[in-house]
Design a protein around this motif. Sequence first.
Motif, PDB file in Angstrom:
ATOM      1  N   ASP A 299       0.846  -1.257  -0.015  1.00 56.12           N
ATOM      2  CA  ASP A 299       0.121  -0.021   0.006  1.00 56.12           C
ATOM      3  C   ASP A 299       1.065   1.246   0.055  1.00 56.12           C
ATOM      4  N   PRO A 300       1.074   1.677  -1.196  1.00 53.72           N
ATOM      5  CA  PRO A 300       2.108   2.954  -1.386  1.00 53.72           C
ATOM      6  C   PRO A 300       1.686   4.221  -0.787  1.00 53.72           C
ATOM      7  N   GLY A 301       2.621   4.893  -0.010  1.00 53.24           N
ATOM      8  CA  GLY A 301       2.311   6.278   0.288  1.00 53.24           C
ATOM      9  C   GLY A 301       3.769   7.218   0.793  1.00 53.24           C
ATOM     10  N   LEU A 302       3.521   8.411   0.530  1.00 51.61           N
ATOM     11  CA  LEU A 302       4.852   9.064   0.598  1.00 51.61           C
ATOM     12  C   LEU A 302       5.255   9.234   2.052  1.00 51.61           C
TER      13      LEU A 302
ATOM     14  N   ALA B  19       5.730   7.935  -4.855  1.00 52.33           N
ATOM     15  CA  ALA B  19       5.879   6.900  -4.131  1.00 52.33           C
ATOM     16  C   ALA B  19       5.807   5.503  -4.666  1.00 52.33           C
ATOM     17  N   ARG B  20       4.633   5.295  -5.186  1.00 51.44           N
ATOM     18  CA  ARG B  20       4.185   4.296  -5.946  1.00 51.44           C
ATOM     19  C   ARG B  20       5.520   3.623  -7.022  1.00 51.44           C
TER      20      ARG B  20
ATOM     21  N   ALA C  66      -2.081  -3.285   2.966  1.00 46.62           N
ATOM     22  CA  ALA C  66      -1.196  -4.022   2.194  1.00 46.62           C
ATOM     23  C   ALA C  66      -1.465  -5.853   2.144  1.00 46.62           C
ATOM     24  N   LEU C  67      -1.701  -6.014   3.355  1.00 45.00           N
ATOM     25  CA  LEU C  67      -1.990  -7.430   3.498  1.00 45.00           C
ATOM     26  C   LEU C  67      -3.350  -7.765   2.696  1.00 45.00           C
ATOM     27  N   ALA C  68      -4.430  -6.811   2.694  1.00 45.20           N
ATOM     28  CA  ALA C  68      -5.624  -6.938   1.890  1.00 45.20           C
ATOM     29  C   ALA C  68      -5.253  -7.058   0.312  1.00 45.20           C
ATOM     30  N   CYS C  69      -4.308  -6.097  -0.114  1.00 46.89           N
ATOM     31  CA  CYS C  69      -3.868  -6.350  -1.668  1.00 46.89           C
ATOM     32  C   CYS C  69      -3.304  -7.523  -1.605  1.00 46.89           C
TER      33      CYS C  69
END
Length: 179
Positions: free
Chosen positions: A7-10, A84-85, A143-146
Amino acid sequence: MRILGIDPGLRRTGFGVIEAHGMRLSYVASGTIVVPAGEPLAQRLKVILDNLREVVASTRPDVSALEKVFVNTNPTSTLLLGQARGAALCALADSELLVHEYTALQIKKAVVGNGHAAKEQVQKMVQHLLALDGLPAADSADALACAICHAHAGPLAQRLQRAGGTAAHRSRLRGGRLV
């Protein structure tokens, strides 16, 4: 199959690793990469890149799943999130991992059954699906959900691809799911 979800984020980039054995899922690791706010942009992106490389090296996933950027009302925020991604994509490509991408809507629908679920619902469902003792932190849960989304959608996409699918199926396959 071991799956790394991101789960990307800056400011905060969540990561989660699970193992999928058929429909049985098990937790491997998760966490949040906290990026220092006062640093120049290039240094902040390097923190994401370096930390994800370490995650890949220590957890040795077979495949990765990354949340797609949504278009925000604030173009500056959307651009920063995209950068960030990009750092996350570079870490995955550098590690020679195949990357599958899913929208937040696809992820929530795969995990909760509702594409517009609240963050708390995602956290609780991730806890339930992975039999975790406690509620995962929001970024780790996303992130785990992804990763869970890919565990559910990935095998179908692979079977269709191996089988060649019909022309209608191939044209309707987007992001690991039929649309």
